[in-house]
Design a protein around this motif. Structure first.
Motif, PDB file in Angstrom:
ATOM      1  N   ARG A  29       0.830  -1.209   0.000  1.00  0.00           N
ATOM      2  CA  ARG A  29       0.000   0.000   0.000  1.00  0.00           C
ATOM      3  C   ARG A  29       0.860   1.252   0.000  1.00  0.00           C
ATOM      4  O   ARG A  29       1.926   1.287   0.595  1.00  0.00           O
ATOM      5  CB  ARG A  29      -0.932   0.006   1.200  1.00  0.00           C
ATOM      6  N   ARG A  33      -1.440   7.291  -0.082  1.00  0.00           N
ATOM      7  CA  ARG A  33      -2.841   6.965  -0.375  1.00  0.00           C
ATOM      8  C   ARG A  33      -3.010   5.478  -0.078  1.00  0.00           C
ATOM      9  O   ARG A  33      -2.868   4.639  -0.960  1.00  0.00           O
ATOM     10  CB  ARG A  33      -3.187   7.261  -1.833  1.00  0.00           C
ATOM     11  N   GLU A  35      -5.256   3.403   0.163  1.00  0.00           N
ATOM     12  CA  GLU A  35      -6.204   2.594  -0.606  1.00  0.00           C
ATOM     13  C   GLU A  35      -5.604   2.106  -1.920  1.00  0.00           C
ATOM     14  O   GLU A  35      -6.191   1.263  -2.597  1.00  0.00           O
ATOM     15  CB  GLU A  35      -7.501   3.383  -0.864  1.00  0.00           C
TER      16      GLU A  35
END
Length: 140
Positions: A29, A33, A35
């Motif tokens: 990840r 960010r 996500e």
């Protein structure tokens, strides 16, 4: 995209505790960010740039992790980081790169410039914008 400007030495900042010979790989990840799962591993030729990345990763962990800076070597081809090259800065003055191949850890670097409490607060504010929808896209 322009050819990478230099051949190193290269540095990577992270919160991961790694040993000599271990590999940093894509597929984790984003520090900026969470996500987004990254297709590349990012690195720089500037020790304080790697230190900043390590500090940001530690900040985003809630301060529970220790920032670390490593000397690394690419195991494959790499390119200028398009997230900063010509998008934010003409050329590549940050000497920032990325690769889809692993980076090999060749040693930990204990001495680098740490953020002051004031700089840390400024980065908290910048990160809140970066992590918002208005913060811009990451070229993955």
């Amino acid at each position: 995209m322009a050819e990478p400007l230099d051949g190193g030495p290269f540095i990577h900042g992270t919160i991961a505790e790694l040993g000599v010979g271990e590999l940093l790989t894509a597929g984790h990840r984003s520090n900026y960010r969470p996500e987004i799962v990254m297709n590349h591993v990012y690195f720089t030729a500037l020790i304080d740039g790697a230190g900043l990345a390590a500090e940001i990763a530690a900040e985003l962990s809630g301060g529970a992790a220790c920032p670390r800076v490593y000397a690394v070597e690419p195991t494959g081809a790499y390119e200028n980081d398009p997230n900063v090259t010509d998008k934010k800065f003409p050329g590549n003055p940050t000497r920032s790169y990325r690769t889809s191949a692993p980076l090999r850890i060749i040693g930990e670097i204990p001495e680098w410039t740490r953020l002051t409490p004031e700089q840390r607060q400024l980065w908290r504010e910048r990160l809140s914008v970066l992590l918002s929808k208005e913060g811009g896209e990451i070229i993955n």
